[in-house]
Scaffold this active site. Sequence first.
Site, PDB file in Angstrom:
ATOM      1  N   LYS A 259       0.862  -1.190   0.000  1.00 30.35           N
ATOM      2  CA  LYS A 259       0.000   0.000   0.000  1.00 30.35           C
ATOM      3  C   LYS A 259       0.897   1.238   0.000  1.00 30.35           C
ATOM      4  O   LYS A 259       1.778   1.371   0.852  1.00 30.35           O
ATOM      5  CB  LYS A 259      -0.915   0.019   1.238  1.00 30.35           C
ATOM      6  CG  LYS A 259      -1.702   1.330   1.409  1.00 30.35           C
ATOM      7  CD  LYS A 259      -2.673   1.286   2.586  1.00 30.35           C
ATOM      8  CE  LYS A 259      -3.284   2.659   2.862  1.00 30.35           C
ATOM      9  NZ  LYS A 259      -4.180   2.673   4.045  1.00 30.35           N
ATOM     10  N   LYS A 271      -9.969  12.751   8.653  1.00 24.72           N
ATOM     11  CA  LYS A 271      -9.579  12.280   9.977  1.00 24.72           C
ATOM     12  C   LYS A 271      -9.680  13.454  10.958  1.00 24.72           C
ATOM     13  O   LYS A 271      -9.118  14.510  10.702  1.00 24.72           O
ATOM     14  CB  LYS A 271      -8.156  11.722   9.942  1.00 24.72           C
ATOM     15  CG  LYS A 271      -8.054  10.393   9.196  1.00 24.72           C
ATOM     16  CD  LYS A 271      -6.652   9.845   9.169  1.00 24.72           C
ATOM     17  CE  LYS A 271      -6.586   8.544   8.383  1.00 24.72           C
ATOM     18  NZ  LYS A 271      -7.291   7.409   8.986  1.00 24.72           N
ATOM     19  N   ASP A 342     -12.157   7.324   3.775  1.00 28.38           N
ATOM     20  CA  ASP A 342     -10.978   7.007   4.580  1.00 28.38           C
ATOM     21  C   ASP A 342     -10.586   5.522   4.472  1.00 28.38           C
ATOM     22  O   ASP A 342      -9.523   5.128   4.938  1.00 28.38           O
ATOM     23  CB  ASP A 342     -11.226   7.404   6.038  1.00 28.38           C
ATOM     24  CG  ASP A 342      -9.941   7.520   6.840  1.00 28.38           C
ATOM     25  OD1 ASP A 342      -8.853   7.467   6.225  1.00 28.38           O
ATOM     26  OD2 ASP A 342     -10.027   7.654   8.074  1.00 28.38           O
ATOM     27  N   GLU A 344      -9.391   4.045   2.007  1.00 23.99           N
ATOM     28  CA  GLU A 344      -8.836   4.257   0.667  1.00 23.99           C
ATOM     29  C   GLU A 344      -7.798   3.215   0.284  1.00 23.99           C
ATOM     30  O   GLU A 344      -7.607   2.936  -0.892  1.00 23.99           O
ATOM     31  CB  GLU A 344      -8.220   5.664   0.583  1.00 23.99           C
ATOM     32  CG  GLU A 344      -6.782   5.806   1.096  1.00 23.99           C
ATOM     33  CD  GLU A 344      -6.613   5.492   2.580  1.00 23.99           C
ATOM     34  OE1 GLU A 344      -7.613   5.556   3.327  1.00 23.99           O
ATOM     35  OE2 GLU A 344      -5.482   5.162   2.997  1.00 23.99           O
ATOM     36  N   ARG A 346      -7.651   0.000   0.563  1.00 20.22           N
ATOM     37  CA  ARG A 346      -8.198  -1.175  -0.136  1.00 20.22           C
ATOM     38  C   ARG A 346      -8.585  -0.831  -1.574  1.00 20.22           C
ATOM     39  O   ARG A 346      -8.558  -1.694  -2.439  1.00 20.22           O
ATOM     40  CB  ARG A 346      -9.385  -1.731   0.670  1.00 20.22           C
ATOM     41  CG  ARG A 346     -10.528  -0.779   0.830  1.00 20.22           C
ATOM     42  CD  ARG A 346     -11.498  -1.199   1.934  1.00 20.22           C
ATOM     43  NE  ARG A 346     -10.973  -0.944   3.280  1.00 20.22           N
ATOM     44  CZ  ARG A 346     -11.636  -1.192   4.400  1.00 20.22           C
ATOM     45  NH1 ARG A 346     -12.837  -1.752   4.360  1.00 20.22           N
ATOM     46  NH2 ARG A 346     -11.102  -0.929   5.573  1.00 20.22           N
TER      47      ARG A 346
HETATM   48  N1  BES Z   1      -4.325   4.294   6.949  1.00 25.63           N
HETATM   49  C1  BES Z   1      -5.463   3.971   7.707  1.00 25.63           C
HETATM   50  C2  BES Z   1      -5.214   2.830   8.715  1.00 25.63           C
HETATM   51  C3  BES Z   1      -4.249   3.091   9.808  1.00 25.63           C
HETATM   52  C4  BES Z   1      -4.702   3.438  11.067  1.00 25.63           C
HETATM   53  C5  BES Z   1      -2.895   2.930   9.628  1.00 25.63           C
HETATM   54  C6  BES Z   1      -3.815   3.639  12.088  1.00 25.63           C
HETATM   55  C7  BES Z   1      -2.005   3.138  10.656  1.00 25.63           C
HETATM   56  C8  BES Z   1      -2.472   3.478  11.895  1.00 25.63           C
HETATM   57  C9  BES Z   1      -6.599   3.538   6.807  1.00 25.63           C
HETATM   58  O1  BES Z   1      -6.620   4.091   5.537  1.00 25.63           O
HETATM   59  C10 BES Z   1      -7.861   3.968   7.469  1.00 25.63           C
HETATM   60  O2  BES Z   1      -8.085   5.134   7.561  1.00 25.63           O
HETATM   61  N2  BES Z   1      -8.643   3.005   7.914  1.00 25.63           N
HETATM   62  C11 BES Z   1      -9.874   3.241   8.551  1.00 25.63           C
HETATM   63  C12 BES Z   1     -10.882   2.330   7.917  1.00 25.63           C
HETATM   64  C13 BES Z   1     -12.286   2.644   8.275  1.00 25.63           C
HETATM   65  C14 BES Z   1     -12.703   3.953   7.647  1.00 25.63           C
HETATM   66  C15 BES Z   1     -13.139   1.517   7.769  1.00 25.63           C
HETATM   67  C16 BES Z   1      -9.676   2.904  10.030  1.00 25.63           C
HETATM   68  O3  BES Z   1      -8.931   1.979  10.335  1.00 25.63           O
HETATM   69  O4  BES Z   1     -10.259   3.590  10.847  1.00 25.63           O
HETATM   70 ZN    ZN Z   2      -4.819   4.729   4.798  1.00 30.65          ZN
HETATM   71 MN    MN Z   3      -7.667   5.978   5.488  1.00 29.78          MN
END
Ligand code: BES
Ligand code: ZN
Ligand code: MN
Length: 492
Positions: A259, A271, A342, A344, A346
């Site tokens: 990724k 965020k 968010d 993104e 995937r």
């Molecule tokens: N990049 C984040 C995941 C992440 C979280 C990486 C903390 C490192 C530390 C990912 O893109 C994300 O924002 N995921 C969301 C998914 C949700 C919207 C389904 C998450 O984990 O909250």
């Molecule tokens: Zn991310």
């Molecule tokens: Mn994200």
Amino acid sequence: MTIQPSDKPLLEWAGDSLAIGLFEDAVELTGELATLDQKFSGVLKELIAEEEFKGKANSSIFTRVNPGSPVRKLILVGLGKPDELKLDTLRRAAAAVARVGKKQKSKILGFSFPLWNNDPAASAQAIAEGVELALYQDIRFKSEPEDKAQIETVDLLGFGGQEAAIARAKQIVSGVNLARELVAAPANAVTPITLAETAQAIAKDHGLQVKILEREDCEKLGMGAFLGVAQASELPPKFIHLTYKPEGTPKRKLAIIGKGVTFDSGGLNIKGAGSGIETMKIDMGGAAAILGAAKAIAQIKPDVEVHFISAVAENMISGRAMHPGDILTASNGKTIEVNNTDAEGRLTLADALVYADKLGLDAIVDLATLTGANVIALGEDIAGLYTPDDAVASQLEKAAQTSGEKIWRMPMEEKYFEGLKSGIADMKNTGPRPGGSITAALFLKQFVKDTPWAHLDIAGPVWTDKENGYDSAGATGYGVRTLVNWVEGSGE
Ligand code: BES
Ligand code: ZN
Ligand code: MN
């Protein structure tokens, strides 16, 4: 710094600091160590008694030796119970010694460590890795260099003939440190453009093939999911495809995908406060791991063909941004309702997986800082392993066992895919909060048809807030060492 094997007897070694690895509850000095203790007028025995040193794993103590003696300082490091000795115990103990040695301003450091599993090559490699990993220091963004004291020579006593194992450790750590630097650099320094340049530089330096697909190329391939994520940014997306081909016929053909979101603002589902948005430069940790692995693999030259792939973009907001609710079409024709911008990672991985799946390979592994849910499930140190394929799962578990990087297999509970059902498109990109790392993996699975595949969620271990074993606070370079082992051993 030179790390070298040495066949000098313990009693004759001369240098700044001599480190001795001792097992738990076996700290009474016999044989050579008793003689060494006598040579230094009983200082070892006194130190062990005074500090109540028991040889427990992760413990270390040191003392000065009489002025004028051929060794200035002695470092004792605990290795735990002998029957529980792991390769990673040696790696961690070596890291602890290197840190103490550096603090003591030792220039010449000697190691007297036992063998793991009667395997001098694996043991020498692990010790050398521990030293190299622990001494890495990132001063790129400091206006003045910090401390100048450097260890110059490390002698591995009793490891005569292990030059190749030590060289291998150096090659691997060069890849880990590249990954660390890419992750630690902020999003105004590492962008889709610079990551593509890094891939090109690796290709040039090490003789790999490289192809960078621009936005138009990705449009032609129908990569609507990846391009949806990229569309708000001022920076162009870059799709990296780096290839290592061995001389002769490869034993196997593999792809590793990372990724590569160089900054994750969340998009219009931005965020908020307390979400860690200021840490989201780490969201290209998967891409960093595959580029680090490429650098190491290009030097090690296994007889396996490896494709290193990353769909790199920034997840930003602007007048061009995806609206929550937009429907995207991925390159396999599947439609996705973006109910959360968010989620993104995937979306970018979907098109990368479709691309890799078409290459006709033996296996694909992707690494991604994909979900906070994986961190909730397994904590900061452990990556989640998600795969329907038991063979690939056990190959990766074995590779991780040797590297010391922790992974844990998680269930691919098909029923949870119901959480991604969409009334209007083939699927949504986001399910309910419970089991969030599992629905993310089930989403990815929709984009792999023909190739055995595994996904590693590295959102936790990509970074550490405080010193942890051979990692200093900051980027860990997680994944490089396991990937190298997997590539070399996956056919076994
Ligand atoms: N990049 C984040 C995941 C992440 C979280 C990486 C903390 C490192 C530390 C990912 O893109 C994300 O924002 N995921 C969301 C998914 C949700 C919207 C389904 C998450 O984990 O909250
Ligand atoms: Zn991310
Ligand atoms: Mn994200």
